[in-house]
Design an enzyme around this catalytic site. Structure first.
Site, mmCIF file in Angstrom:
data_model
loop_
_atom_site.group_PDB
_atom_site.id
_atom_site.type_symbol
_atom_site.label_atom_id
_atom_site.label_comp_id
_atom_site.label_asym_id
_atom_site.label_seq_id
_atom_site.Cartn_x
_atom_site.Cartn_y
_atom_site.Cartn_z
ATOM 1 N N VAL A 113 37.754 45.597 37.549
ATOM 2 C CA VAL A 113 38.672 46.551 38.158
ATOM 3 C C VAL A 113 40.046 46.460 37.505
ATOM 4 C CG1 VAL A 113 37.477 46.565 40.379
ATOM 5 C CG2 VAL A 113 39.286 44.892 39.976
ATOM 6 N N CYS A 114 40.870 47.492 37.707
ATOM 7 C CA CYS A 114 42.241 47.499 37.190
ATOM 8 C C CYS A 114 43.012 46.338 37.800
ATOM 9 C CB CYS A 114 42.934 48.824 37.546
ATOM 10 S SG CYS A 114 42.302 50.215 36.587
ATOM 11 N N PRO A 115 43.902 45.679 37.087
ATOM 12 C CA PRO A 115 44.308 45.990 35.699
ATOM 13 C C PRO A 115 43.475 45.282 34.643
ATOM 14 C CG PRO A 115 45.717 44.275 36.554
ATOM 15 C CD PRO A 115 44.747 44.638 37.664
ATOM 16 N N ILE A 116 42.432 44.569 35.045
ATOM 17 C CA ILE A 116 41.616 43.822 34.083
ATOM 18 C C ILE A 116 40.911 44.772 33.109
ATOM 19 C CG2 ILE A 116 39.768 42.110 33.822
ATOM 20 C CD1 ILE A 116 42.344 41.104 35.253
ATOM 21 N N THR A 117 40.643 46.001 33.531
ATOM 22 C CA THR A 117 39.974 46.959 32.648
ATOM 23 C C THR A 117 40.751 47.128 31.344
ATOM 24 O OG1 THR A 117 41.078 48.691 33.928
ATOM 25 C CG2 THR A 117 38.753 48.296 34.400
#
Length: 81
Positions: free
Chosen positions: A15-19
């Site tokens: 999920v964001c912000p890991i994307t």
């Protein structure tokens, strides 16, 4: 995804912000001008990742929606540091 993609990654499991972090790390392994195919989810990832890539000087070549609601993005690594 097109045949001229140098690398592909699947970030549908994060999920964001890991994307964006995962995409950025994958791009670091490529040379300027090479392309990365990214398989990502609808919602925040497809809204944020392409914009963030452009902000960092990369070129988004294509954005295609899949039948299952996910997206395929092809980005060309830019020469900006």
């Amino acid at each position: 995804m097109s045949a001229n993609v140098n690398e592909t990654i699947d970030i549908t499991d994060v999920v964001c912000p890991i994307t964006f972090v995962k995409v950025k790390v994958a791009l670091e392994d490529l040379e300027d001008g090479q392309t990365l195919g990214v398989h990502l989810n609808d919602g925040e990832p497809i809204q944020n990742v392409p914009r963030s890539l452009k902000d960092e000087g990369h070129k988004v070549l294509s954005v295609d929606k899949n039948d299952d609601g996910t997206w395929n993005l092809v980005v060309e690594k830019g020469g900006l540091e």
